[in-house]
Design an enzyme around this catalytic site. Structure first.
Site, PDB file in Angstrom:
ATOM      1  N   HIS A   1       0.888  -1.180   0.000  1.00 19.47           N
ATOM      2  CA  HIS A   1       0.000   0.000   0.000  1.00 19.47           C
ATOM      3  C   HIS A   1       0.921   1.222   0.000  1.00 19.47           C
ATOM      4  O   HIS A   1       1.379   1.661   1.052  1.00 19.47           O
ATOM      5  CB  HIS A   1      -0.886  -0.061   1.248  1.00 19.47           C
ATOM      6  CG  HIS A   1      -1.802   1.104   1.443  1.00 19.47           C
ATOM      7  ND1 HIS A   1      -3.180   1.009   1.326  1.00 19.47           N
ATOM      8  CD2 HIS A   1      -1.570   2.405   1.785  1.00 19.47           C
ATOM      9  CE1 HIS A   1      -3.735   2.183   1.586  1.00 19.47           C
ATOM     10  NE2 HIS A   1      -2.772   3.052   1.877  1.00 19.47           N
TER      11      HIS A   1
ATOM     12  N   CYS B   1      -3.863  10.844   3.856  1.00 21.67           N
ATOM     13  CA  CYS B   1      -4.486  10.598   5.145  1.00 21.67           C
ATOM     14  C   CYS B   1      -4.603  11.927   5.875  1.00 21.67           C
ATOM     15  O   CYS B   1      -3.644  12.684   5.946  1.00 21.67           O
ATOM     16  CB  CYS B   1      -3.652   9.604   5.956  1.00 21.67           C
ATOM     17  SG  CYS B   1      -4.290   9.358   7.617  1.00 21.67           S
TER      18      CYS B   1
HETATM   19  P1  HMG Z   1     -12.116   8.362  20.087  1.00 17.11           P
HETATM   20  O1  HMG Z   1     -12.556   9.791  20.193  1.00 17.11           O
HETATM   21  O2  HMG Z   1     -10.905   7.935  20.848  1.00 17.11           O
HETATM   22  O3  HMG Z   1     -13.337   7.365  20.412  1.00 17.11           O
HETATM   23  O4  HMG Z   1     -11.925   8.047  18.541  1.00 17.11           O
HETATM   24  P2  HMG Z   1     -14.192   7.134  21.682  1.00 17.11           P
HETATM   25  O5  HMG Z   1     -14.450   5.678  21.758  1.00 17.11           O
HETATM   26  O6  HMG Z   1     -13.603   7.840  22.871  1.00 17.11           O
HETATM   27  O7  HMG Z   1     -15.579   7.873  21.304  1.00 17.11           O
HETATM   28  C1  HMG Z   1     -15.671   9.289  21.168  1.00 17.11           C
HETATM   29  C2  HMG Z   1     -16.833   9.643  20.251  1.00 17.11           C
HETATM   30  O8  HMG Z   1     -16.623   9.075  18.957  1.00 17.11           O
HETATM   31  C3  HMG Z   1     -18.194   9.116  20.738  1.00 17.11           C
HETATM   32  O9  HMG Z   1     -19.170  10.042  20.275  1.00 17.11           O
HETATM   33  C4  HMG Z   1     -18.359   7.845  19.939  1.00 17.11           C
HETATM   34  O10 HMG Z   1     -19.704   7.517  19.747  1.00 17.11           O
HETATM   35  C5  HMG Z   1     -17.722   8.231  18.619  1.00 17.11           C
HETATM   36  P3  HMG Z   1     -19.750  11.196  21.252  1.00 17.11           P
HETATM   37  O11 HMG Z   1     -20.305  10.435  22.418  1.00 17.11           O
HETATM   38  O12 HMG Z   1     -18.580  12.075  21.621  1.00 17.11           O
HETATM   39  O13 HMG Z   1     -20.772  11.874  20.377  1.00 17.11           O
HETATM   40  N1  HMG Z   1     -17.196   7.071  17.878  1.00 17.11           N
HETATM   41  C6  HMG Z   1     -17.579   6.700  16.637  1.00 17.11           C
HETATM   42  N2  HMG Z   1     -18.453   7.237  15.786  1.00 17.11           N
HETATM   43  C7  HMG Z   1     -18.618   6.612  14.605  1.00 17.11           C
HETATM   44  N3  HMG Z   1     -17.946   5.497  14.240  1.00 17.11           N
HETATM   45  C8  HMG Z   1     -17.071   4.935  15.080  1.00 17.11           C
HETATM   46  C9  HMG Z   1     -16.857   5.545  16.336  1.00 17.11           C
HETATM   47  N4  HMG Z   1     -16.063   5.249  17.377  1.00 17.11           N
HETATM   48  C10 HMG Z   1     -16.273   6.171  18.310  1.00 17.11           C
HETATM   49  N5  HMG Z   1     -16.409   3.837  14.698  1.00 17.11           N
HETATM   50  C11 HMG Z   1     -11.689   6.698  16.577  1.00 17.11           C
HETATM   51  C12 HMG Z   1     -11.416   6.814  18.085  1.00 17.11           C
HETATM   52  C13 HMG Z   1     -10.875   5.538  16.047  1.00 17.11           C
HETATM   53  C14 HMG Z   1     -13.168   6.463  16.369  1.00 17.11           C
HETATM   54  C15 HMG Z   1     -11.282   8.030  15.918  1.00 17.11           C
HETATM   55  O14 HMG Z   1      -9.961   8.301  16.271  1.00 17.11           O
HETATM   56  C16 HMG Z   1     -11.419   8.008  14.417  1.00 17.11           C
HETATM   57  O15 HMG Z   1     -12.510   7.910  13.887  1.00 17.11           O
HETATM   58  N6  HMG Z   1     -10.303   8.177  13.695  1.00 17.11           N
HETATM   59  C17 HMG Z   1     -10.342   8.259  12.246  1.00 17.11           C
HETATM   60  C18 HMG Z   1      -9.167   7.565  11.715  1.00 17.11           C
HETATM   61  C19 HMG Z   1      -9.238   7.509  10.206  1.00 17.11           C
HETATM   62  O16 HMG Z   1     -10.265   7.254   9.603  1.00 17.11           O
HETATM   63  N7  HMG Z   1      -8.073   7.750   9.563  1.00 17.11           N
HETATM   64  C20 HMG Z   1      -7.944   7.603   8.164  1.00 17.11           C
HETATM   65  C21 HMG Z   1      -7.985   6.164   7.745  1.00 17.11           C
HETATM   66  S1  HMG Z   1      -6.468   5.287   8.081  1.00 17.11           S
HETATM   67  C22 HMG Z   1      -5.497   5.553   6.706  1.00 17.11           C
HETATM   68  O17 HMG Z   1      -5.862   6.317   5.852  1.00 17.11           O
HETATM   69  C23 HMG Z   1      -4.244   4.744   6.555  1.00 17.11           C
HETATM   70  C24 HMG Z   1      -4.376   3.592   5.573  1.00 17.11           C
HETATM   71  O18 HMG Z   1      -4.739   4.050   4.289  1.00 17.11           O
HETATM   72  C25 HMG Z   1      -3.035   2.858   5.478  1.00 17.11           C
HETATM   73  C26 HMG Z   1      -1.895   3.861   5.255  1.00 17.11           C
HETATM   74  O19 HMG Z   1      -1.819   4.505   4.211  1.00 17.11           O
HETATM   75  O20 HMG Z   1      -1.113   3.963   6.199  1.00 17.11           O
HETATM   76  C27 HMG Z   1      -5.430   2.584   6.029  1.00 17.11           C
HETATM   77 MG    MG Z   2      -3.369   4.952   2.887  1.00 19.51          MG
END
Ligand code: HMG
Ligand code: MG
Length: 303
Positions: free
Chosen positions: A207, A240
């Site tokens: 990737h 990202c």
């Molecule tokens: P957090 O704030 O630590 O989660 O986030 P939490 O469990 O403490 O919950 C806080 C709030 O988030 C709560 O809502 C939860 O309901 C909500 P509130 O009560 O405050 O209204 N929540 C969610 N809502 C929807 N869907 C969920 C979810 N989980 C909690 N699944 C979390 C932790 C992981 C959710 C957050 O950090 C996050 O969403 N991060 C986004 C990361 C992301 O998408 N990054 C990009 C993708 S990775 C990438 O691109 C790399 C890759 O391509 C490989 C590469 O290139 O390296 C894959």
């Molecule tokens: Mg990626």
């Protein structure tokens, strides 16, 4: 040279590509992009992610997009699920595969998913267990396997450590990601070698983001190692949100051209892929990030 005769590309444009877009991309456009990608012959498409909409607003329409796709037989649809909450939300959308995503660097883990590497594995474990019990295939993405925007160079031992943790919780396949596109072939080779201590070559994919223009070279060395699965992004879209300045994945069009030019089959129709790339580039009002698409469109226009 011992190259694979066939390669599987996982198209990550709708997810990795679009997640970083600041402008709103309507669900209908995402759905049409997926339709065009499968029409071009892609057999696996990473459609969206079930993450927090506060963190990644562009993916908030995840369920709508999954529901809108006319599924083609033989095509697998995957989604990112960082925790049980995301997995449970994703279940209604019936993904064929889910992706848990961790990082080889502590700092990136915290910035991206708000927890340490060890905590991320604790969160993934019940997700993996539930997915496998439901018959859903589990892939793991390993970010920052050669470099990290916060920690700099990442040692292969860190990659091996993460791969071992992923294996330990039952993740079936891992992707070796160069999240910020800083890798060069020998460094990528070392990251893959570290991964191969825990995973079979058939369960490892590449990737590569193309920020420094090294992704095709990194793809080639991976092919030479026997890797035959790669994530690529239509028109080279993406980046990202938690890796500032990093550009998109290597363009799907460029990798298909490379592979077909070496006599490696993909099952993909390059002309139709170019059309899919033109569709999304036109929508975003941006030049394609694919050199091959640009060259072929120039040639079409001249002809
Ligand atoms: P957090 O704030 O630590 O989660 O986030 P939490 O469990 O403490 O919950 C806080 C709030 O988030 C709560 O809502 C939860 O309901 C909500 P509130 O009560 O405050 O209204 N929540 C969610 N809502 C929807 N869907 C969920 C979810 N989980 C909690 N699944 C979390 C932790 C992981 C959710 C957050 O950090 C996050 O969403 N991060 C986004 C990361 C992301 O998408 N990054 C990009 C993708 S990775 C990438 O691109 C790399 C890759 O391509 C490989 C590469 O290139 O390296 C894959
Ligand atoms: Mg990626």
């Amino acid at each position: 040279m011992n190259l694979p005769s066939r390669v599987k590309l996982v198209e990550v444009g709708p997810r990795d590509g679009l997640q970083n877009e600041k402008q709103a991309v309507p669900a209908a456009v995402k759905i049409e992009l997926v339709q065009r990608l499968q029409a071009a012959g892609l057999k696996e498409i990473e459609v969206t992610s079930f993450v927090s909409p506060k963190w990644v607003p562009q993916m908030a329409d995840n369920a709508e997009v999954m529901a809108g796709i006319a599924r083609a037989s033989g095509v697998r649809y995957s989604v990112l699920t960082p925790n049980l909450q995301g997995f449970e939300a994703a279940l209604n959308s019936k993904p064929d595969e889910i992706v848990v995503f961790g990082a080889a660097s502590e700092a990136f883990s915290r910035k991206n998913i708000n927890c340490s590497i060890a905590e991320s594995i604790e969160r993934f474990a019940p997700v993996v267990q539930a997915a496998r019990a439901a018959g859903i295939y589990v892939r793991g993405a390993m970010s920052c396997t050669v470099g990290c925007p916060y920690e700099g160079e990442v040692a292969p031992e860190r990659v091996g450590y993460l791969a071992g943790l992923m294996k330990g919780i039952g993740v079936q396949h891992v992707g070796v990601a160069d999240t910020i596109g800083v890798g060069t072939p020998i460094k990528v080779q070392r990251a893959i070698e570290a991964t191969l201590k825990h995973y079979d070559i058939n369960d490892v994919s590449g990737h590569f983001h193309d920020t420094y223009g090294q992704a095709l070279a990194n793809t080639l060395i991976s092919l030479q190692m026997g890797v035959w699965q790669f994530d690529t992004s239509i028109a080279g879209l993406g980046g990202c949100p938690y890796a500032k300045g990093a550009t998109g994945n290597v363009a799907s069009e460029d990798v298909v051209y490379l592979l077909h030019g070496m006599g490696i089959e993909t099952g993909i129709d390059l002309d139709q892929l170019i059309d899919a790339g033109a569709f999304i580039s036109d929508f975003l009002q941006r030049k394609s990030g694919s050199r091959v698409a640009t060259a072929m469109l120039n040639k079409r226009n001249a002809g």
